[in-house]
Design a protein around this motif. Structure first.
Motif, short mmCIF file in Angstrom:
data_model
loop_
_atom_site.label_atom_id
_atom_site.label_comp_id
_atom_site.label_asym_id
_atom_site.label_seq_id
_atom_site.Cartn_x
_atom_site.Cartn_y
_atom_site.Cartn_z
N THR A 111 62.56 57.43 30.50
CA THR A 111 62.64 58.59 30.46
C THR A 111 63.74 59.09 30.22
OG1 THR A 111 62.11 59.74 32.44
CG2 THR A 111 59.22 58.37 31.16
N LYS A 112 63.72 60.44 29.49
CA LYS A 112 64.72 61.32 30.12
C LYS A 112 65.04 61.75 31.52
CE LYS A 112 64.42 63.20 25.56
NZ LYS A 112 64.55 65.47 24.67
N SER A 113 64.19 61.93 32.25
CA SER A 113 64.25 62.40 33.55
C SER A 113 64.99 61.45 33.86
CB SER A 113 62.88 63.47 34.35
OG SER A 113 62.36 62.41 34.86
N TYR A 171 68.47 61.26 33.28
CA TYR A 171 69.45 61.81 33.81
C TYR A 171 70.26 61.38 35.29
CZ TYR A 171 70.73 66.99 35.40
OH TYR A 171 71.68 67.67 36.34
N GLU A 172 68.63 60.95 36.17
CA GLU A 172 68.81 61.04 37.83
C GLU A 172 70.06 59.70 37.87
OE1 GLU A 172 67.70 61.92 40.67
OE2 GLU A 172 67.36 63.70 39.09
N LEU A 173 69.81 58.39 36.95
CA LEU A 173 70.52 57.41 36.55
C LEU A 173 72.12 57.95 36.24
CD1 LEU A 173 71.16 54.58 37.35
CD2 LEU A 173 70.71 54.17 34.23
N LYS A 174 72.09 58.65 35.41
CA LYS A 174 73.41 59.21 35.01
C LYS A 174 73.74 59.87 36.52
CE LYS A 174 75.48 60.93 30.75
NZ LYS A 174 75.63 61.71 29.77
N LYS A 175 73.40 60.73 37.07
CA LYS A 175 73.62 61.38 37.96
C LYS A 175 74.06 60.65 39.16
CE LYS A 175 70.86 64.28 40.42
NZ LYS A 175 69.76 65.69 40.71
N LEU A 176 73.22 59.49 39.37
CA LEU A 176 73.95 58.54 40.84
C LEU A 176 75.19 57.84 40.57
CD1 LEU A 176 72.61 56.46 43.31
CD2 LEU A 176 71.74 54.94 41.77
N CYS A 177 75.27 57.39 38.97
CA CYS A 177 76.47 56.55 38.54
C CYS A 177 77.65 57.63 38.81
CB CYS A 177 76.25 56.22 37.35
SG CYS A 177 74.90 55.00 37.29
N VAL A 178 77.81 59.12 38.38
CA VAL A 178 78.56 59.59 38.17
C VAL A 178 78.67 60.20 39.66
CG1 VAL A 178 78.86 61.95 37.94
CG2 VAL A 178 78.16 61.01 36.19
N LYS A 179 78.03 59.87 40.77
CA LYS A 179 78.24 60.10 42.43
C LYS A 179 78.80 58.93 42.57
CE LYS A 179 75.67 61.31 46.49
NZ LYS A 179 74.26 61.54 46.87
#
Length: 60
Positions: free
Chosen positions: A22-24, A27-35
């Protein structure tokens, strides 16, 4: 610590895995990977490698 042996190109295979999020969730996966400063592809690859290693641990 010992460096992992280099893989020969002829020993590697390429497989395409389609993951639907899902979009959310994306977004959470992308945030985790950036972190963690890794790409989503590397994150998924590490998950697969960990799962394979755990499976081989259970079979011993």
């Amino acid at each position: 610590m010992v460096a992992a042996p280099k893989k020969k190109p002829e020993d590697l295979i390429t497989k395409q895995i389609i993951i639907r999020l899902t979009k959310s969730d994306h977004y959470e996966l992308k945030k985790l990977c950036v972190k963690k400063e890794i790409t989503i592809n590397n994150f998924v690859r590490d998950l697969i490698k960990n799962a394979i290693n755990r499976k081989s641990d259970y079979n011993e």
